[in-house]
Design a protein around this motif. Structure first.
Motif, PDB file in Angstrom:
ATOM      1  N   ASP A  29     -28.997-142.451  58.981  1.00  6.82           N
ATOM      2  CA  ASP A  29     -30.441-142.631  58.893  1.00  6.82           C
ATOM      3  C   ASP A  29     -30.849-143.477  57.687  1.00  6.82           C
ATOM      4  O   ASP A  29     -32.028-143.793  57.516  1.00  6.82           O
ATOM      5  CB  ASP A  29     -31.141-141.268  58.808  1.00  6.82           C
TER       6      ASP A  29
ATOM      7  N   GLY B 121     -35.008-134.978  68.858  1.00  9.47           N
ATOM      8  CA  GLY B 121     -34.649-133.644  68.402  1.00  9.47           C
ATOM      9  C   GLY B 121     -34.652-133.456  66.898  1.00  9.47           C
ATOM     10  O   GLY B 121     -34.548-132.321  66.419  1.00  9.47           O
ATOM     11  N   ARG B 122     -34.746-134.560  66.143  1.00  7.44           N
ATOM     12  CA  ARG B 122     -34.729-134.443  64.684  1.00  7.44           C
ATOM     13  C   ARG B 122     -35.992-134.997  64.027  1.00  7.44           C
ATOM     14  O   ARG B 122     -36.376-134.542  62.960  1.00  7.44           O
ATOM     15  CB  ARG B 122     -33.515-135.192  64.119  1.00  7.44           C
TER      16      ARG B 122
ATOM     17  N   SER C   8     -34.583-133.169  54.541  1.00  7.85           N
ATOM     18  CA  SER C   8     -35.762-133.635  55.276  1.00  7.85           C
ATOM     19  C   SER C   8     -36.625-134.539  54.398  1.00  7.85           C
ATOM     20  O   SER C   8     -36.609-134.438  53.166  1.00  7.85           O
ATOM     21  CB  SER C   8     -36.618-132.446  55.726  1.00  7.85           C
TER      22      SER C   8
ATOM     23  N   SER D  50     -30.953-141.531  68.205  1.00 11.51           N
ATOM     24  CA  SER D  50     -30.628-140.328  67.452  1.00 11.51           C
ATOM     25  C   SER D  50     -31.850-139.622  66.866  1.00 11.51           C
ATOM     26  O   SER D  50     -31.729-138.549  66.284  1.00 11.51           O
ATOM     27  CB  SER D  50     -29.640-140.676  66.330  1.00 11.51           C
TER      28      SER D  50
ATOM     29  N   MET E 143     -38.847-136.215  59.304  1.00 11.77           N
ATOM     30  CA  MET E 143     -37.432-136.410  59.603  1.00 11.77           C
ATOM     31  C   MET E 143     -36.641-135.213  59.082  1.00 11.77           C
ATOM     32  O   MET E 143     -36.687-134.919  57.883  1.00 11.77           O
ATOM     33  CB  MET E 143     -36.913-137.698  58.962  1.00 11.77           C
ATOM     34  N   ASN E 144     -35.954-134.541  59.983  1.00  9.36           N
ATOM     35  CA  ASN E 144     -35.154-133.377  59.625  1.00  9.36           C
ATOM     36  C   ASN E 144     -33.686-133.620  59.915  1.00  9.36           C
ATOM     37  O   ASN E 144     -33.324-134.513  60.684  1.00  9.36           O
ATOM     38  CB  ASN E 144     -35.627-132.162  60.421  1.00  9.36           C
ATOM     39  N   ASN E 145     -32.845-132.803  59.280  1.00  9.72           N
ATOM     40  CA  ASN E 145     -31.396-132.888  59.503  1.00  9.72           C
ATOM     41  C   ASN E 145     -30.892-134.328  59.355  1.00  9.72           C
ATOM     42  O   ASN E 145     -30.182-134.841  60.214  1.00  9.72           O
ATOM     43  CB  ASN E 145     -31.043-132.337  60.880  1.00  9.72           C
ATOM     44  N   LEU E 146     -31.265-134.938  58.271  1.00  5.48           N
ATOM     45  CA  LEU E 146     -30.902-136.344  58.038  1.00  5.48           C
ATOM     46  C   LEU E 146     -29.408-136.498  57.811  1.00  5.48           C
ATOM     47  O   LEU E 146     -28.744-135.589  57.278  1.00  5.48           O
ATOM     48  CB  LEU E 146     -31.680-136.879  56.844  1.00  5.48           C
ATOM     49  N   ASN E 147     -28.884-137.632  58.230  1.00  2.00           N
ATOM     50  CA  ASN E 147     -27.486-137.961  57.983  1.00  2.00           C
ATOM     51  C   ASN E 147     -27.375-139.384  57.463  1.00  2.00           C
ATOM     52  O   ASN E 147     -28.370-140.124  57.418  1.00  2.00           O
ATOM     53  CB  ASN E 147     -26.656-137.741  59.245  1.00  2.00           C
TER      54      ASN E 147
END
Length: 121
Positions: free
Chosen positions: A88, A64-65, A16, A61, A81-85
């Motif tokens: 991003d 929800g994140r 995050s 995207s 920003m959470n659950n980054l991939n």
């Protein structure tokens, strides 16, 4: 007008970050604000916006994140920003979009300095 984004950095996938954008020289309370991002080789796009009344929209995207918020007393807009991939990874900017529902809206102000977010997989 100054739009100064900060808070970016290197983070592992699943991690995050909280971005901040300090503004000055604008009527912050009266303007919608948004977070945009530009990934390498791609166009800059809106990912989240909040209008002067607090109505919020997330695009793509980010739903929800990410969580956008604003503090009128500080003339600052935030992006949690959470659950980054890896997708991003981009330079993130703030500005005032004319629309909160399209990916590439016009903006009221010139672009300020962005903040780089790099997500390692």
């Amino acid at each position: 007008v100054q739009l100064q984004a900060s808070g970016g950095g290197l983070v592992q996938a699943g991690g995050s970050l909280r971005l901040s954008c300090q503004t000055s020289g604008i009527s912050f309370r009266e303007n919608a604000m948004g977070w945009f991002r530009q990934a390498p080789g791609k166009q800059r796009e809106l990912v989240a916006g909040i209008n002067a009344s607090g109505w919020i929209n997330y695009l793509g995207s980010a739903k929800g994140r990410f969580t956008i918020s604003r503090d009128s007393a500080k003339s600052t807009v935030y992006l949690q920003m959470n659950n980054l991939n890896a997708e991003d990874t981009a330079v993130y900017y703030c500005n005032s979009p004319y629309s909160l529902i399209v990916r590439s809206p016009g903006t009221r102000f010139s672009w300020g300095q962005g903040t780089l977010v790099t997500v390692s997989s």
